[in-house]
Motif scaffolding. Sequence first.
Motif, PDB file in Angstrom:
ATOM      1  N   GLY A  53      52.582  -8.496  44.642  1.00  0.00           N
ATOM      2  CA  GLY A  53      51.608  -8.903  45.641  1.00  0.00           C
ATOM      3  C   GLY A  53      52.156  -9.022  47.049  1.00  0.00           C
ATOM      4  N   ASP A  54      53.478  -8.970  47.217  1.00  0.00           N
ATOM      5  CA  ASP A  54      54.057  -9.058  48.555  1.00  0.00           C
ATOM      6  C   ASP A  54      53.598  -7.885  49.418  1.00  0.00           C
ATOM      7  OD1 ASP A  54      55.377 -11.405  47.993  1.00  0.00           O
ATOM      8  OD2 ASP A  54      57.387 -10.525  47.952  1.00  0.00           O
ATOM      9  N   PHE A  55      53.809  -8.026  50.727  1.00  0.00           N
ATOM     10  CA  PHE A  55      53.366  -7.034  51.697  1.00  0.00           C
ATOM     11  C   PHE A  55      54.549  -6.382  52.402  1.00  0.00           C
ATOM     12  CE2 PHE A  55      50.045 -10.287  51.559  1.00  0.00           C
ATOM     13  CZ  PHE A  55      48.928  -9.518  51.296  1.00  0.00           C
ATOM     14  N   LYS A  76      53.206   1.326  45.525  1.00  0.00           N
ATOM     15  CA  LYS A  76      52.261   0.716  44.584  1.00  0.00           C
ATOM     16  C   LYS A  76      52.952   0.325  43.277  1.00  0.00           C
ATOM     17  CE  LYS A  76      47.865   1.490  42.305  1.00  0.00           C
ATOM     18  NZ  LYS A  76      46.766   2.418  42.067  1.00  0.00           N
ATOM     19  N   HIS A  77      53.807   1.187  42.758  1.00  0.00           N
ATOM     20  CA  HIS A  77      54.506   0.896  41.505  1.00  0.00           C
ATOM     21  C   HIS A  77      55.563  -0.194  41.674  1.00  0.00           C
ATOM     22  CE1 HIS A  77      52.949   3.724  38.478  1.00  0.00           C
ATOM     23  NE2 HIS A  77      52.508   4.342  39.549  1.00  0.00           N
ATOM     24  N   ALA A  82      49.960  -4.599  49.602  1.00  0.00           N
ATOM     25  CA  ALA A  82      49.391  -3.785  50.681  1.00  0.00           C
ATOM     26  C   ALA A  82      50.472  -3.524  51.716  1.00  0.00           C
ATOM     27  CB  ALA A  82      48.204  -4.488  51.336  1.00  0.00           C
ATOM     28  N   VAL A  83      50.186  -2.561  52.570  1.00  0.00           N
ATOM     29  CA  VAL A  83      51.034  -2.289  53.727  1.00  0.00           C
ATOM     30  C   VAL A  83      50.207  -2.582  54.968  1.00  0.00           C
ATOM     31  CG1 VAL A  83      52.409  -0.597  54.990  1.00  0.00           C
ATOM     32  CG2 VAL A  83      52.294  -0.481  52.485  1.00  0.00           C
ATOM     33  N   GLY A 100      45.240   4.255  45.629  1.00  0.00           N
ATOM     34  CA  GLY A 100      44.864   2.865  45.364  1.00  0.00           C
ATOM     35  C   GLY A 100      45.751   1.834  46.028  1.00  0.00           C
ATOM     36  N   LEU A 101      46.539   2.246  47.019  1.00  0.00           N
ATOM     37  CA  LEU A 101      47.388   1.308  47.760  1.00  0.00           C
ATOM     38  C   LEU A 101      46.661   0.870  49.032  1.00  0.00           C
ATOM     39  CD1 LEU A 101      50.161  -0.112  48.308  1.00  0.00           C
ATOM     40  CD2 LEU A 101      50.788   1.985  49.553  1.00  0.00           C
ATOM     41  N   PRO A 102      46.314  -0.415  49.163  1.00  0.00           N
ATOM     42  CA  PRO A 102      45.667  -0.879  50.392  1.00  0.00           C
ATOM     43  C   PRO A 102      46.605  -0.755  51.599  1.00  0.00           C
ATOM     44  CG  PRO A 102      45.316  -2.437  48.614  1.00  0.00           C
ATOM     45  CD  PRO A 102      46.359  -1.462  48.140  1.00  0.00           C
ATOM     46  N   VAL A 103      46.078  -0.181  52.667  1.00  0.00           N
ATOM     47  CA  VAL A 103      46.795  -0.051  53.932  1.00  0.00           C
ATOM     48  C   VAL A 103      45.847  -0.465  55.048  1.00  0.00           C
ATOM     49  CG1 VAL A 103      48.509   1.692  53.283  1.00  0.00           C
ATOM     50  CG2 VAL A 103      46.235   2.434  53.917  1.00  0.00           C
TER      51      VAL A 103
END
Length: 166
Positions: A53-55, A76-77, A82-83, A100-103
């Motif tokens: 969950g870290d950013f 993601k893996h 998120a970035v 599926g990676l939030p940016v």
Amino acid sequence: MRLQGRAHKFGNDINTDYIISGKYKFKTLDMNELAKHVMEDLDPDFYQKIRPGDFIVAGTNFGCGSSREQAPLVIKHARIGAVLAKSFARIFFRNAINTGLPVVECDTDQIEAGDEIVLDLAAGVCENRTRGVTIPVKPLPEVMLRILQDGGLAAHFKKHGGFNFG
């Protein structure tokens, strides 16, 4: 979509070879194995420091370089939530959403390494709980939010049998 974690800060122009070094990309297709090497050219202990969950927080032009999807997939893996960056290379941005990676784009000057962050994609805000500031984020179009909620473009297609944005 609401995400919470700690910030890991990097600078400007983080290219895809910094995200995952070319010396690993051609040895295996196992994303979980590649994830162990995420950002290691910039921080050799990065993978050991992160918690789910870290950013990743960066400056401008995050994800510049090649158009391979391995870079966002490796992030993601590695269980990064998120970035957050001031700006992204556009192909990286689209690849991230598709995998599926939030940016999100926002003013990352108000975030330091170790800060506790809550990101609310639907509301379009990033709350830095450590510093007590709320940072607006550039809103994502509804279509991108739906793709992210479904886990990426392939998962969205499987769930809906094609595009379903109505």
